[in-house]
Design an enzyme around this catalytic site. Structure first.
Site, PDB file in Angstrom:
ATOM      1  N   HIS A   1       3.111 -83.133   2.765  1.00 30.05           N
ATOM      2  CA  HIS A   1       3.367 -82.657   1.401  1.00 30.05           C
ATOM      3  C   HIS A   1       2.110 -81.990   0.861  1.00 30.05           C
ATOM      4  CE1 HIS A   1       5.175 -83.584  -2.860  1.00 30.05           C
ATOM      5  NE2 HIS A   1       4.735 -82.354  -2.737  1.00 30.05           N
TER       6      HIS A   1
ATOM      7  N   GLU B   1       0.306 -75.390  -3.122  1.00 28.95           N
ATOM      8  CA  GLU B   1      -0.609 -76.460  -2.739  1.00 28.95           C
ATOM      9  C   GLU B   1      -2.063 -75.995  -2.798  1.00 28.95           C
ATOM     10  OE1 GLU B   1       0.089 -79.772  -2.028  1.00 28.95           O
ATOM     11  OE2 GLU B   1       2.026 -79.194  -2.875  1.00 28.95           O
TER      12      GLU B   1
ATOM     13  N   HIS C   1      -4.179 -77.850  -5.555  1.00 27.91           N
ATOM     14  CA  HIS C   1      -5.000 -78.896  -4.944  1.00 27.91           C
ATOM     15  C   HIS C   1      -6.158 -78.352  -4.108  1.00 27.91           C
ATOM     16  CE1 HIS C   1      -1.930 -81.754  -6.213  1.00 27.91           C
ATOM     17  NE2 HIS C   1      -1.007 -81.028  -5.597  1.00 27.91           N
TER      18      HIS C   1
END
Length: 257
Positions: free
Chosen positions: A69, A118, A122
């Protein structure tokens, strides 16, 4: 001030303005962070595709292995939105990315949108660490940690396989703690109407910021600040999963049409 004096002072003001503009440009060009983006550990998050598909109710088929993920710094998101995702930078990783980090929900569309999300949310925060300070390093190291952990093989080794029969949460925790030497964080979908058992959906393993070694996601006796609790609550609501409760747990087999 006399006109001549004003003219004499002008270059100084221009110099100050120039430095200000240069600083603004620099902030948009590279990985600069403020104190609000500090973090202490990395969370390698893997999810179980059949549960993800159950959550969104939009997949026809689901994969039969745990996939990535994301690799998430704790307590930091969107650290540099001007550091744009560039697919060309990870072209050497695409084969593994498609296998181990697929967009489970939108498999037929442009899967790079998931990777872009992502990276921006992040990866730009993880880039504070030299080992992760580029797209290729961030995604490459994430794949490396995923293979190192080898969650799929570990669960199978302990006989924990997708089944219509229920497991206990302790079965998962005990197996993972025994192999990794740290306590994982296991998340579930809570029972919906007409269901009686939670469904396992996500497993998080944490790493130190300094040397990327496994560590407990929460140390014994560690107290979360109100800000941390709010951040975790926001994350749980975003992903639709909560920390599993002790008791029976459903590990759903993949669905095929």
């Amino acid at each position: 001030m006399a006109p001549a004096e004003a003219r004499g002072a002008l270059p100084g003001w221009i110099s100050v303005l120039g430095w200000g503009l240069a600083l603004c440009c620099l902030c948009g060009a590279g990985p600069l962070w403020s104190g609000s983006h500090e973090w202490k550990k990395l969370i390698l998050t893997q999810h179980w595709p059949p549960t993800v598909c159950k959550e969104v109710n939009s997949c026809q088929d689901s994969l039969d292995y745990w996939t990535i993920h994301g690799l998430w710094p704790d307590r930091a998101e969107d650290c540099n939105q001007s550091w744009h995702f560039n697919l060309d930078e990870i072209k050497d990783l695409l084969r593994d990315m498609k296998i181990y980090w697929p967009d489970v929900i939108h498999r037929s569309s442009n899967r790079s949108q998931f990777w872009k999300h992502e990276w921006v949310k992040h990866g730009t925060c993880a880039a504070q660490v030299d080992a992760l300070n580029s797209e290729k390093k961030y995604f490459g190291k994430s794949l490396e940690l995923y293979k190192q952990i080898d969650l799929n093989s570990v669960l199978q080794k302990f006989g924990i396989k997708p089944s219509i029969n229920y497991y206990q949460l302790a079965d998962f925790k005990d197996a993972l703690t025994r192999i990794y030497g740290v306590v994982p964080k296991i998340q579930c979908l809570m029972p919906e109407q007409g269901e009686s058992v939670q469904t396992v959906g996500q497993i998080e393993l944490c790493f130190t910021k300094e040397d990327l070694h496994l560590r407990n996601c929460t140390e014994p006796g560690e107290q979360l600040s109100s800000r941390q609790e709010a951040w975790l609550a926001m994350g749980a609501s975003t992903h639709g999963m909560m920390v599993c409760e002790d008791g029976p747990i459903f590990y759903p087999p993949p669905t095929k049409t």
